[in-house]
Design a protein around this motif. Structure first.
Motif, PDB file in Angstrom:
ATOM      1  N   THR A 104     -47.140   0.469  20.164  1.00 35.36           N
ATOM      2  CA  THR A 104     -47.233   0.927  18.783  1.00 35.36           C
ATOM      3  C   THR A 104     -47.935   2.186  18.737  1.00 35.36           C
ATOM      4  O   THR A 104     -48.758   2.511  19.856  1.00 35.36           O
ATOM      5  CB  THR A 104     -47.591   0.008  17.806  1.00 35.36           C
ATOM      6  N   TRP A 150     -47.676   5.248  13.582  1.00 37.33           N
ATOM      7  CA  TRP A 150     -46.750   4.641  12.996  1.00 37.33           C
ATOM      8  C   TRP A 150     -47.390   3.512  12.017  1.00 37.33           C
ATOM      9  O   TRP A 150     -46.825   3.336  10.915  1.00 37.33           O
ATOM     10  CB  TRP A 150     -46.060   3.747  13.925  1.00 37.33           C
ATOM     11  N   ARG A 169     -46.688   3.879   7.974  1.00 38.96           N
ATOM     12  CA  ARG A 169     -45.597   2.917   7.424  1.00 38.96           C
ATOM     13  C   ARG A 169     -46.276   1.754   6.805  1.00 38.96           C
ATOM     14  O   ARG A 169     -45.574   1.184   5.940  1.00 38.96           O
ATOM     15  CB  ARG A 169     -44.876   2.088   8.703  1.00 38.96           C
ATOM     16  N   CYS A 192     -48.978 -15.056  -0.131  1.00 36.15           N
ATOM     17  CA  CYS A 192     -49.760 -14.225  -0.715  1.00 36.15           C
ATOM     18  C   CYS A 192     -49.965 -14.127  -2.096  1.00 36.15           C
ATOM     19  O   CYS A 192     -50.923 -13.462  -2.747  1.00 36.15           O
ATOM     20  CB  CYS A 192     -49.013 -12.686  -0.138  1.00 36.15           C
ATOM     21  N   ARG A 223     -44.665  -6.607  17.874  1.00 38.19           N
ATOM     22  CA  ARG A 223     -45.192  -5.513  16.954  1.00 38.19           C
ATOM     23  C   ARG A 223     -44.911  -5.250  15.857  1.00 38.19           C
ATOM     24  O   ARG A 223     -45.538  -4.493  14.928  1.00 38.19           O
ATOM     25  CB  ARG A 223     -44.766  -3.889  18.089  1.00 38.19           C
ATOM     26  N   ASN A 224     -43.616  -5.968  15.503  1.00 43.29           N
ATOM     27  CA  ASN A 224     -42.990  -6.091  13.999  1.00 43.29           C
ATOM     28  C   ASN A 224     -44.197  -6.765  13.015  1.00 43.29           C
ATOM     29  O   ASN A 224     -44.149  -6.549  12.099  1.00 43.29           O
ATOM     30  CB  ASN A 224     -41.976  -6.719  14.209  1.00 43.29           C
ATOM     31  N   GLY A 267     -39.248  -7.701   7.634  1.00 47.06           N
ATOM     32  CA  GLY A 267     -39.985  -7.210   6.766  1.00 47.06           C
ATOM     33  C   GLY A 267     -39.112  -5.801   5.619  1.00 47.06           C
ATOM     34  O   GLY A 267     -39.501  -5.924   4.604  1.00 47.06           O
ATOM     35  N   ASN A 268     -38.069  -5.410   6.372  1.00 49.05           N
ATOM     36  CA  ASN A 268     -37.178  -4.491   5.743  1.00 49.05           C
ATOM     37  C   ASN A 268     -36.709  -5.140   4.338  1.00 49.05           C
ATOM     38  O   ASN A 268     -36.608  -4.401   3.243  1.00 49.05           O
ATOM     39  CB  ASN A 268     -36.198  -4.142   6.476  1.00 49.05           C
ATOM     40  N   HIS A 309     -51.254  -7.354  -4.535  1.00 51.98           N
ATOM     41  CA  HIS A 309     -51.630  -7.888  -3.119  1.00 51.98           C
ATOM     42  C   HIS A 309     -51.445  -6.629  -2.191  1.00 51.98           C
ATOM     43  O   HIS A 309     -50.426  -5.894  -2.429  1.00 51.98           O
ATOM     44  CB  HIS A 309     -50.451  -9.073  -2.998  1.00 51.98           C
ATOM     45  N   ASN A 349     -48.625  -3.727   1.860  1.00 44.25           N
ATOM     46  CA  ASN A 349     -48.286  -2.415   2.664  1.00 44.25           C
ATOM     47  C   ASN A 349     -48.351  -1.368   1.306  1.00 44.25           C
ATOM     48  O   ASN A 349     -47.902  -1.664   0.092  1.00 44.25           O
ATOM     49  CB  ASN A 349     -46.652  -2.524   2.657  1.00 44.25           C
ATOM     50  N   ARG A 391     -47.165   1.216   0.802  1.00 43.70           N
ATOM     51  CA  ARG A 391     -45.878   1.984   0.473  1.00 43.70           C
ATOM     52  C   ARG A 391     -45.069   1.155  -0.587  1.00 43.70           C
ATOM     53  O   ARG A 391     -44.691   1.463  -1.742  1.00 43.70           O
ATOM     54  CB  ARG A 391     -44.885   2.257   1.465  1.00 43.70           C
ATOM     55  N   ASN A 437     -53.095  -7.045   5.561  1.00 40.10           N
ATOM     56  CA  ASN A 437     -52.638  -8.054   4.678  1.00 40.10           C
ATOM     57  C   ASN A 437     -53.369  -9.284   5.152  1.00 40.10           C
ATOM     58  O   ASN A 437     -53.168  -9.976   6.132  1.00 40.10           O
ATOM     59  CB  ASN A 437     -51.158  -8.146   5.044  1.00 40.10           C
TER      60      ASN A 437
HETATM   61  O1  UT7 Z   1     -47.245 -10.028   2.260  1.00 41.31           O
HETATM   62  C1  UT7 Z   1     -46.161 -10.184   1.610  1.00 41.31           C
HETATM   63  C2  UT7 Z   1     -44.939 -10.347   2.465  1.00 41.31           C
HETATM   64  N1  UT7 Z   1     -44.821  -9.181   3.303  1.00 41.31           N
HETATM   65  C3  UT7 Z   1     -44.257  -8.025   2.805  1.00 41.31           C
HETATM   66  O2  UT7 Z   1     -44.094  -7.732   1.773  1.00 41.31           O
HETATM   67  C4  UT7 Z   1     -44.069  -6.999   4.146  1.00 41.31           C
HETATM   68  C5  UT7 Z   1     -42.848  -6.145   3.486  1.00 41.31           C
HETATM   69  N2  UT7 Z   1     -42.533  -5.021   4.867  1.00 41.31           N
HETATM   70  C6  UT7 Z   1     -43.018  -4.306   5.163  1.00 41.31           C
HETATM   71  O3  UT7 Z   1     -44.315  -3.961   4.829  1.00 41.31           O
HETATM   72  C7  UT7 Z   1     -42.209  -3.074   6.285  1.00 41.31           C
HETATM   73  O4  UT7 Z   1     -41.004  -3.554   6.207  1.00 41.31           O
HETATM   74  C8  UT7 Z   1     -43.015  -3.349   7.522  1.00 41.31           C
HETATM   75  C9  UT7 Z   1     -44.265  -2.576   7.607  1.00 41.31           C
HETATM   76  C10 UT7 Z   1     -42.998  -4.616   8.048  1.00 41.31           C
HETATM   77  C11 UT7 Z   1     -41.801  -2.478   8.772  1.00 41.31           C
HETATM   78  O5  UT7 Z   1     -41.767  -1.022   7.804  1.00 41.31           O
HETATM   79  P1  UT7 Z   1     -40.194  -0.500   7.826  1.00 41.31           P
HETATM   80  O6  UT7 Z   1     -40.760   0.778   7.506  1.00 41.31           O
HETATM   81  O7  UT7 Z   1     -39.558  -1.505   7.004  1.00 41.31           O
HETATM   82  O8  UT7 Z   1     -39.994  -0.607   9.507  1.00 41.31           O
HETATM   83  P2  UT7 Z   1     -38.474  -1.247   9.964  1.00 41.31           P
HETATM   84  O9  UT7 Z   1     -38.841  -2.546   9.788  1.00 41.31           O
HETATM   85  O10 UT7 Z   1     -37.490  -0.747   9.349  1.00 41.31           O
HETATM   86  O11 UT7 Z   1     -38.674  -0.435  11.377  1.00 41.31           O
HETATM   87  C12 UT7 Z   1     -38.444   0.687  11.661  1.00 41.31           C
HETATM   88  C13 UT7 Z   1     -38.568   1.068  13.085  1.00 41.31           C
HETATM   89  C14 UT7 Z   1     -37.921   0.112  14.352  1.00 41.31           C
HETATM   90  O12 UT7 Z   1     -37.237   0.853  15.089  1.00 41.31           O
HETATM   91  P3  UT7 Z   1     -35.771   1.513  15.259  1.00 41.31           P
HETATM   92  O13 UT7 Z   1     -34.962  -0.154  14.993  1.00 41.31           O
HETATM   93  O14 UT7 Z   1     -35.579   2.042  14.110  1.00 41.31           O
HETATM   94  O15 UT7 Z   1     -35.765   1.824  16.386  1.00 41.31           O
HETATM   95  C15 UT7 Z   1     -38.789  -0.937  14.520  1.00 41.31           C
HETATM   96  O16 UT7 Z   1     -38.762  -1.389  15.835  1.00 41.31           O
HETATM   97  O17 UT7 Z   1     -39.986   0.816  13.651  1.00 41.31           O
HETATM   98  C16 UT7 Z   1     -40.023  -0.055  14.764  1.00 41.31           C
HETATM   99  N3  UT7 Z   1     -41.290  -0.513  14.636  1.00 41.31           N
HETATM  100  C17 UT7 Z   1     -42.356  -0.065  15.089  1.00 41.31           C
HETATM  101  N4  UT7 Z   1     -42.762   0.933  15.899  1.00 41.31           N
HETATM  102  C18 UT7 Z   1     -44.108   1.074  15.970  1.00 41.31           C
HETATM  103  C19 UT7 Z   1     -41.599  -1.989  14.007  1.00 41.31           C
HETATM  104  N5  UT7 Z   1     -42.792  -2.109  14.338  1.00 41.31           N
HETATM  105  C20 UT7 Z   1     -43.370  -1.275  14.713  1.00 41.31           C
HETATM  106  C21 UT7 Z   1     -44.814  -1.022  15.350  1.00 41.31           C
HETATM  107  N6  UT7 Z   1     -44.834   0.341  16.094  1.00 41.31           N
HETATM  108  N7  UT7 Z   1     -45.804  -1.784  15.054  1.00 41.31           N
END
Ligand code: UT7
Length: 325
Positions: free
Chosen positions: A29, A33, A37, A113, A152-153, A217-218, A252, A255, A257, A282
């Motif tokens: 990571t 990022w 994000r 949460c 890392r997710n 997450g998405n 809460h 994120n 965003r 979080n």
């Molecule tokens: O607490 C209450 C409940 N929780 C939430 O409400 C969390 C809600 N979700 C989120 O905050 C976001 O969805 C995340 C922060 C978890 C993820 O952000 P995202 O913009 O939705 O990213 P994504 O899951 O769509 O992933 C985009 C890319 C992926 O790579 P590819 O498939 O596009 O090549 C991931 O593998 O980012 C990659 N990725 C990372 N890269 C670097 C995922 N985690 C990481 C990381 N570092 N830590």
């Protein structure tokens, strides 16, 4: 029904800090990022034998001091947590003993949460109808204990900490409205597969890393924005107020965003949205209450202000609450 308000608050965050740069050395990571994000730069993590109850106790002591009441005055302790020290007894029971609050009835609730908002609303009922005089409501989590530090997710998102509030009857202001909700059809989006009665701990569950948080997450992101927006609209309508009446939204902190998207949908200026995710990540049920503590400490809330707490999490559950400070 009596009018109920918060008469004291307190927080505790572990001293140890894990930065995005530290995480760069643990998984694939980058600070860039994580920061862009999520808005997170660092998070507090337990050390030296700390766990949920020890943090909850420290936050509770600060809240009691702030409320200027003694532990023996407390009639009820509710701890919101998804990371109790052990499945049972409750964290509330453990801190009752440690605080010396031996007159208090005690239980934990699991609403992820939204846990603090749920617990606040439950405690409000007991005081409003005259059953109890003083309630201690705590949100406390050791998410680092259920985080998969190889994933890392998820591992970049969570932190540890605790916050507490003392509730009692107040002569003006206080909790003006509360709204709680749940959609149990999407429990699969955020959960820990093993360690409960469905999949008790075994060599297999440990080897397959089933004792850690699994998250889509998405999908959650979209639902969080929609649900938190709706909850804020409903609870404000219940209070007979408009968004222009709100002085500060304390959402809460999952994120940045998500939070800014909710603010945009509601048409609320960014300076009326409290953000502290940068330093905490979080912390689930501890999130809104520690944010409230920091908003008060930082002079962002003054007497008479209208505050809106708005939370969403695993369950899927959500809760919002309007408070006149
Ligand atoms: O607490 C209450 C409940 N929780 C939430 O409400 C969390 C809600 N979700 C989120 O905050 C976001 O969805 C995340 C922060 C978890 C993820 O952000 P995202 O913009 O939705 O990213 P994504 O899951 O769509 O992933 C985009 C890319 C992926 O790579 P590819 O498939 O596009 O090549 C991931 O593998 O980012 C990659 N990725 C990372 N890269 C670097 C995922 N985690 C990481 C990381 N570092 N830590």
């Amino acid at each position: 029904m009596k009018r109920v308000g918060i008469i004291g608050i307190g927080e505790y965050l572990p001293k140890r800090i894990l930065t995005n740069q530290d995480l760069e050395k643990m998984v694939d990571t980058s600070d860039e990022w994580i920061a862009t994000r999520t808005g997170i730069k660092e998070r507090h993590i337990v050390s030296n034998g700390e766990a949920t109850a020890s943090m909850a106790e420290k936050a509770a002591r600060h809240a009691l001091e702030d409320a200027k009441i003694k532990a023996l005055d407390i009639d009820l302790i509710i701890v919101a947590t998804i990371t109790p020290d052990m499945p049972f007894p409750s964290v509330a029971s453990i801190i009752q003993h440690n605080l010396g609050a031996r007159h208090a009835a005690c239980f934990d609730i699991s609403a992820a949460c939204a846990g603090f908002v749920y617990a606040l609303s439950i405690a409000q009922q007991f005081i409003a109808c005259g059953t109890y005089k003083f309630a201690l409501v705590v949100g406390a989590e050791t998410l680092s204990a259920v985080t998969d530090w190889e994933d890392r997710n998820t591992c970049v998102l969570f932190g540890d900490g605790a916050g507490a509030a003392v509730l009692s009857e107040v002569s003006s202001g206080g909790i003006l409205s509360a709204y709680l909700g749940c959609d149990g059809s999407r429990t699969d989006l955020l959960y820990i597969p093993a360690g409960g009665s469905r999949n008790p701990a075994s060599k297999y569950t440990v080897e397959t890393r089933q004792h850690y948080i699994k998250m889509q997450g998405n999908e959650l992101f979209k639902i969080a924005v929609k649900t938190m927006t709706e909850a804020a609209e409903i609870v404000l309508k219940q209070a007979g107020l408009r968004f222009s009446d709100v002085d500060l939204i304390i959402p809460h902190q999952a994120n940045a965003r998500i939070i800014l998207a909710v603010g945009k949908k509601l048409g609320i200026d960014e300076d009326k949205i409290f953000l502290n995710i940068e330093k905490h990540g979080n912390i689930s049920s501890a999130s809104t209450i520690t944010a409230l503590c920091e908003a008060v400490k930082g002079g962002r809330i003054k007497k008479g202000d209208i505050i809106l707490l708005d939370a969403f999490g695993a369950g899927l559950v959500w809760g919002a609450c309007v408070i006149k400070w």
